[in-house]
Design an enzyme around this catalytic site. Structure first.
Site, mmCIF file in Angstrom:
data_model
loop_
_atom_site.group_PDB
_atom_site.id
_atom_site.type_symbol
_atom_site.label_atom_id
_atom_site.label_comp_id
_atom_site.label_asym_id
_atom_site.label_seq_id
_atom_site.Cartn_x
_atom_site.Cartn_y
_atom_site.Cartn_z
ATOM 1 N N LYS A 1 0.838 -1.193 0.000
ATOM 2 C CA LYS A 1 0.000 0.000 0.000
ATOM 3 C C LYS A 1 0.880 1.254 0.000
ATOM 4 O O LYS A 1 0.703 2.148 -0.799
ATOM 5 C CB LYS A 1 -0.915 -0.032 1.234
ATOM 6 C CG LYS A 1 -1.860 1.125 1.329
ATOM 7 C CD LYS A 1 -2.805 0.958 2.507
ATOM 8 C CE LYS A 1 -3.526 2.250 2.790
ATOM 9 N NZ LYS A 1 -4.419 2.166 3.945
ATOM 10 N N GLU B 1 10.442 -4.690 4.706
ATOM 11 C CA GLU B 1 10.564 -6.083 4.264
ATOM 12 C C GLU B 1 10.267 -6.204 2.768
ATOM 13 O O GLU B 1 10.994 -6.864 2.017
ATOM 14 C CB GLU B 1 9.573 -6.981 5.029
ATOM 15 C CG GLU B 1 9.864 -7.143 6.508
ATOM 16 C CD GLU B 1 9.172 -6.100 7.361
ATOM 17 O OE1 GLU B 1 8.881 -4.986 6.859
ATOM 18 O OE2 GLU B 1 8.936 -6.376 8.544
ATOM 19 N N GLY C 1 -4.902 -1.973 5.012
ATOM 20 C CA GLY C 1 -4.113 -3.114 4.538
ATOM 21 C C GLY C 1 -4.808 -4.446 4.786
ATOM 22 O O GLY C 1 -4.898 -5.303 3.900
ATOM 23 N N ARG C 2 -5.327 -4.626 5.983
ATOM 24 C CA ARG C 2 -5.939 -5.919 6.331
ATOM 25 C C ARG C 2 -7.353 -6.079 5.759
ATOM 26 O O ARG C 2 -7.996 -7.095 6.001
ATOM 27 C CB ARG C 2 -5.932 -6.095 7.850
ATOM 28 C CG ARG C 2 -6.567 -4.946 8.624
ATOM 29 C CD ARG C 2 -6.179 -5.014 10.099
ATOM 30 N NE ARG C 2 -6.658 -3.880 10.868
ATOM 31 C CZ ARG C 2 -6.029 -2.729 11.004
ATOM 32 N NH1 ARG C 2 -4.878 -2.528 10.389
ATOM 33 N NH2 ARG C 2 -6.521 -1.756 11.748
ATOM 34 N N HIS D 1 -5.669 -33.604 17.487
ATOM 35 C CA HIS D 1 -4.598 -34.465 17.998
ATOM 36 C C HIS D 1 -3.476 -33.638 18.592
ATOM 37 O O HIS D 1 -2.359 -34.117 18.721
ATOM 38 C CB HIS D 1 -4.092 -35.374 16.879
ATOM 39 C CG HIS D 1 -5.177 -36.288 16.401
ATOM 40 N ND1 HIS D 1 -5.416 -37.521 16.963
ATOM 41 C CD2 HIS D 1 -6.133 -36.108 15.462
ATOM 42 C CE1 HIS D 1 -6.458 -38.078 16.366
ATOM 43 N NE2 HIS D 1 -6.919 -37.235 15.458
ATOM 44 N N LYS E 1 9.304 -0.841 14.244
ATOM 45 C CA LYS E 1 9.872 -0.517 12.916
ATOM 46 C C LYS E 1 10.965 0.541 13.061
ATOM 47 O O LYS E 1 12.036 0.430 12.485
ATOM 48 C CB LYS E 1 8.784 0.071 12.004
ATOM 49 C CG LYS E 1 7.794 -0.887 11.415
ATOM 50 C CD LYS E 1 6.968 -0.128 10.357
ATOM 51 C CE LYS E 1 5.667 -0.824 10.032
ATOM 52 N NZ LYS E 1 4.777 -0.046 9.189
HETATM 53 O O1 F6P Z 1 2.439 -3.988 9.839
HETATM 54 C C1 F6P Z 1 1.680 -2.848 9.605
HETATM 55 C C2 F6P Z 1 1.163 -2.722 8.232
HETATM 56 O O2 F6P Z 1 0.958 -1.374 7.971
HETATM 57 C C3 F6P Z 1 -0.115 -3.503 7.979
HETATM 58 O O3 F6P Z 1 -1.244 -2.875 8.435
HETATM 59 C C4 F6P Z 1 -0.060 -3.652 6.501
HETATM 60 O O4 F6P Z 1 -0.971 -4.604 6.077
HETATM 61 C C5 F6P Z 1 1.378 -4.039 6.327
HETATM 62 O O5 F6P Z 1 2.062 -3.240 7.260
HETATM 63 C C6 F6P Z 1 1.945 -3.847 4.952
HETATM 64 O O6 F6P Z 1 1.947 -2.516 4.558
HETATM 65 P P1 F6P Z 1 2.159 -2.101 3.057
HETATM 66 O O7 F6P Z 1 1.078 -2.713 2.250
HETATM 67 O O8 F6P Z 1 2.109 -0.611 3.049
HETATM 68 O O9 F6P Z 1 3.510 -2.616 2.614
#
Ligand code: F6P
Length: 552
Positions: free
Chosen positions: A212, A218, A274-275, A391, A511
């Site tokens: 987003k 990462e 995002g979620r 299990h 972060k």
């Molecule tokens: O970990 C926080 C967060 O902002 C989430 O809410 C989001 O889904 C994720 O990082 C990834 O963010 P982006 O889509 O901006 O890379």
């Protein structure tokens, strides 16, 4: 700005006190008694909507519980808040944003205004571009730089830009193009990327960089490594990047900076959290896997549940009821977790998906107005597909000391009918919910000839609550309905807890600290450390181990 409901702090409301008093009366009642008192309970506390049947009779509730919980929902302004969300008010108060994921699945002819602009045509324009792109890749019309057809798709993203796509791919694998390989890289651990590409031909590989913000550490690190991997194949020919990289983002400037042409970018908007984004362009990998028609069927399922949530009275409203039941255990029984147990192998990543949806949304300790809450908010969600969990951790659910409300999810038809497997699977769902609710008494254990000393160990107290959700088949539409059901259940709880379910400030501090620590791990010279003594020592130990292992 939103019109927030003006209401008293939650625990000061008369209905809260009534619920507390009611809980004191009800807590010693056993589900066995409740079922004995009303032979029709199993049919009475059940509801079917949008193709989902919810049996909530095995919950520790009575008519009075329900009517108090429904009163709580009314008095919390749930109806007004639902309207505010669907209308596009800035209900994400701390980020001053609208929350319009419901617009992502609105039909083409709908009108949803955001800051005076109808966003529905924008949504469908992106969907149309995604469809066109997906058709070209799936048909082999879109080729890699060397002219080979694309056979591998790798989504690079994390959090909402990964969990939804992975979950949906796994859930809808049955409908996917089996001639193509789909992989998902999220972790900054180099192993994730390396293992994902080790057996792939770059000439046949397409990367979708999904972020987003397009600034997430990462994702950017993995995208750079993907670029380097691809450039090695392309022998430094930058022109090839356009054929092997597309982006999904709200941030065109950063996408361009990374070197992806915005012609190959699929956008979405800051009013999609995002979620809550698996049904936006973030779902491009899903669409590539299952095709545009199936993707639109999934959106149709989402929309059907949206409409149900928006219009149904709360006592007939699946997400509202599920949210209220979850709150009942969380706030009155002190339950700390909810287990989600899909009896459907394709839903193996559903609990992990729900963890972000529920815990990033409702893991908040202050109200919208910034006051510290004096009640528990979001419970911990976890789970595994059945029957595997039986299990392993079910022991604790049946005989442990904690109350763990469970959501069982079952389907009437299996996509892979195999002998008696499906009936065996579903028999286990019904057996588990029955065992949890009714247990096994001392007398019953003794009647089996159990010696006295062993009786306590073999006793099942029962009275352990569960919901059973039953659907016909795991179709794309069914998945959409299921996800929207949990989205709106989370919303219901967040409204009552008076929290902002749509921000995620809790992920920021870590972060920032990681950015500060990284150069201290990498610097050639011994860095001057000014953390606490534990963090300092860990950094020193890591540096030492790293250098000795290099020498070794
Ligand atoms: O970990 C926080 C967060 O902002 C989430 O809410 C989001 O889904 C994720 O990082 C990834 O963010 P982006 O889509 O901006 O890379």
């Amino acid at each position: 700005m939103t019109n927030l409901p003006v209401s008293a702090p939650l625990r000061q409301r008369p209905v809260w006190a009534q619920l507390e008093a009611h809980f004191q009366k009800l807590k010693s009642l056993h589900l066995k008694q409740l079922f004995a008192q009303d032979p029709k309970r199993g049919e009475k506390f059940a509801l079917e909507a949008a193709g989902i049947y919810l049996d909530y009779s095995k919950n520790r509730i009575t008519d009075e519980t329900l009517s108090l919980l429904l009163q709580l929902a009314q008095e919390s302004g749930l109806r007004a808040q639902i309207d505010a969300m669907f209308r596009g008010d800035a209900i994400n108060v701390s980020e001053k944003r609208a929350v319009l994921h419901t617009a992502l699945r609105a039909p083409r002819d709908a009108t949803i205004l955001h800051e005076g602009r109808n966003v529905v045509p924008d949504v469908h324009a992106v969907l149309d571009r995604m469809s066109d792109f997906s058709n070209r890749v799936r048909s082999g019309d879109w080729k890699g730089h060397s002219g080979k057809r694309i056979r591998n798709v790798i989504n690079i993203g994390i959090g909402g830009s990964d969990l939804g796509p992975v979950m949906a791919y796994e859930a809808l694998k049955h409908y996917s193009d089996r001639a193509m390989t789909f992989r998902f890289v999220s972790n900054v651990d180099g192993t994730d990327f390396s293992e994902a590409v080790c057996d792939l031909d770059p000439a046949e590989t397409l990367f979708i960089v999904s972020s987003k913000t397009f600034t997430t550490l990462e994702t950017m690190a993995n995208a750079q490594s993907a670029r380097a991997w691809m450039m090695a194949q392309l022998k430094g020919d930058e022109a090839g990047i356009a054929k092997h990289f597309v982006a999904v983002s709200t941030n065109a400037a950063e996408v361009t900076k990374f070197g992806i042409d915005t012609a190959n970018m699929f956008g979405f908007w800051d009013w999609v959290g995002g979620r809550y984004s698996m049904d936006s362009a973030i779902g491009l990998s899903t669409m590539l896997a299952i095709g545009p028609e199936n993707f639109r069927a999934m959106l149709g399922g989402f929309h059907e549940m949206d409409e149900h949530f928006r219009t149904a009275p709360f006592d007939q409203n699946l997400p509202a009821l599920m949210g209220l039941l979850s709150l009942w255990y969380n706030n009155f029984f002190g339950a700390q977790t909810v287990a989600v147990l899909p009896y459907q192998q394709y839903l193996k990543r559903f609990p992990a998906y729900l963890q972000q949806l529920t815990m990033e949304s409702n893991g908040k300790h202050v109200t919208i107005e910034g006051a510290h809450v004096d009640y528990d908010t979001g419970p911990i969600y976890w789970g595994e597909p059945g029957t595997n969990g039986q299990h392993s951790f079910y022991q604790l659910i049946h005989q442990g000391t904690r109350l763990i409300p469970c959501d069982f999810i079952a389907f009437a038809r299996n996509l892979n009918p195999l002998g008696r497997h499906q009936d065996m699977l579903v028999a286990n769902v019904f057996a588990q919910t029955e065992a949890l609710a009714f247990g096994k008494t001392v007398e019953e254990v003794k009647a089996e000839g159990t010696p006295d000393w062993l009786v306590p160990h073999r006793l099942f107290e029962g009275n352990r609550p569960s919901n059973t959700l039953m659907l016909e088949t795991l179709t794309p539409a069914a998945l959409g309905k299921l996800v929207a059901l949990y989205e709106h259940s989370v919303f219901t709880q967040g409204v009552i807890w008076q929290i902002d379910s749509f921000d995620q400030w809790g992920v920021e501090l870590g972060k920032v600290l990681a950015q500060r620590i990284l150069p201290q791990l990498e610097s050639a010279n011994e860095p001057k450390l000014d953390h606490d003594s534990s963090t300092n020592a860990l950094i020193q130990r890591y540096r030492k181990l790293k250098s000795t292992s290099k020498e070794g």
